[in-house]
Write an enzyme that holds these catalytic residues in place. Structure first.
Site: not given
Ligand code: APR
Length: 240
Positions: A113, A181-182, A207
């Site tokens: 990204h 990642t969600s 998490l």
């Molecule tokens: N350890 C492990 N997991 C964690 C922690 C932690 N300390 N803190 C949060 N999480 C998890 C949450 O439970 C969630 O599932 O990280 C995930 C974050 O999810 P998002 O906020 O959706 O981030 P991400 O999955 O990286 O988003 C993907 O979406 O908006 C776009 O380009 C953006 O790259 C991003 C993409």
């Protein structure tokens, strides 16, 4: 896996791996998308409509990343250790645009990204390492006369980077690990199915169980900074 064979491992990280370093995620409570509309700051249309708002959004995130105290955490360091142990049998793909993997010692990181610490020339498309703030008056350093620069970020509706390499690696992977990642944004959300189709064992470290947790062979629930170091040391002991 036969003796001496090092498994091919593909790791995908998301914002959750940087949460313990103090960087906001997107969809957790008080996440970035709670305080900004995706359409305004993460689409080409948003950039065209109000470039200043987009420059401000990424300048703020870049400044936060460069704040003293925002450092790689034990999860980033564990992945650098795993890369050391597996060599070319290891590939780290990140959705994150921070440089915490590199600062933890990871050498090969595919930022699908884009990256906060680089800018992209609007004319040539060239990415330029860019540490300070910039706005629409800023000119690139690659064209004459200089063209505008934009954040070197892949916005919604744009093509993610390094997909050819990622698709090949997923097809060949023995193990696929998704961390923090969600699983709500494609194509990254499809990587677990692609790896499984290629015969990989799939593991989610999060998490809390993500929407995709049922697609994984194994789910490890906990903070990445706390559970990943142990996971990596056992993995290296058993397979490297
Ligand atoms: N350890 C492990 N997991 C964690 C922690 C932690 N300390 N803190 C949060 N999480 C998890 C949450 O439970 C969630 O599932 O990280 C995930 C974050 O999810 P998002 O906020 O959706 O981030 P991400 O999955 O990286 O988003 C993907 O979406 O908006 C776009 O380009 C953006 O790259 C991003 C993409």
């Amino acid at each position: 896996m036969s003796d001496g064979y090092k498994p091919r491992v593909v790791v995908l990280t998301g914002a959750g791996i940087s949460a313990e370093s103090g960087l906001k995620t997107f969809r957790d409570s008080n996440g970035l998308w709670e305080n900004h509309r995706v359409e305004d700051v993460a689409t080409p249309e948003g950039f065209a409509a109000d470039p200043d708002r987009v420059y401000r959004f990424y300048n703020e995130r870049r400044a936060q990343l460069q704040t003293p105290g925002v450092e790689p955490n034990a999860a980033h360091r564990a992945l650098a250790e795993l890369e050391q142990a597996l060599g070319e049998h290891f590939l780290l793909v990140t959705q994150n645009v921070d440089d915490l993997h590199e600062r933890a010692g990871s050498n090969k990181v595919l930022h699908m990204h884009g990256e906060l610490l680089s800018a992209r020339c609007c004319q040539s498309g060239q990415a330029i390492r860019w540490l300070e703030s910039f706005d629409e008056t800023t000119e690139c350093r690659c064209c004459i006369p200089g063209a505008k620069v934009r954040p070197d970020i892949v916005w919604f509706g744009e093509v993610p980077m390094h997909m050819d390499d990622i698709i090949i690696a997923l097809a060949q992977a023995d193990v696929f690990i998704a961390i923090g990642t969600s699983g709500q944004v494609y194509p990254a959300a499809n990587f677990v199915a692609m790896a499984a189709d290629g015969g990989a064992r799939t593991i989610e470290i999060n998490l809390e169980p993500s929407q995709q947790n049922s697609l994984f062979d194994e789910n490890i629930v906990g903070e990445a900074g706390k559970v990943l170091p142990d996971f990596v040391s056992h993995f290296i002991r058993d397979y490297c």
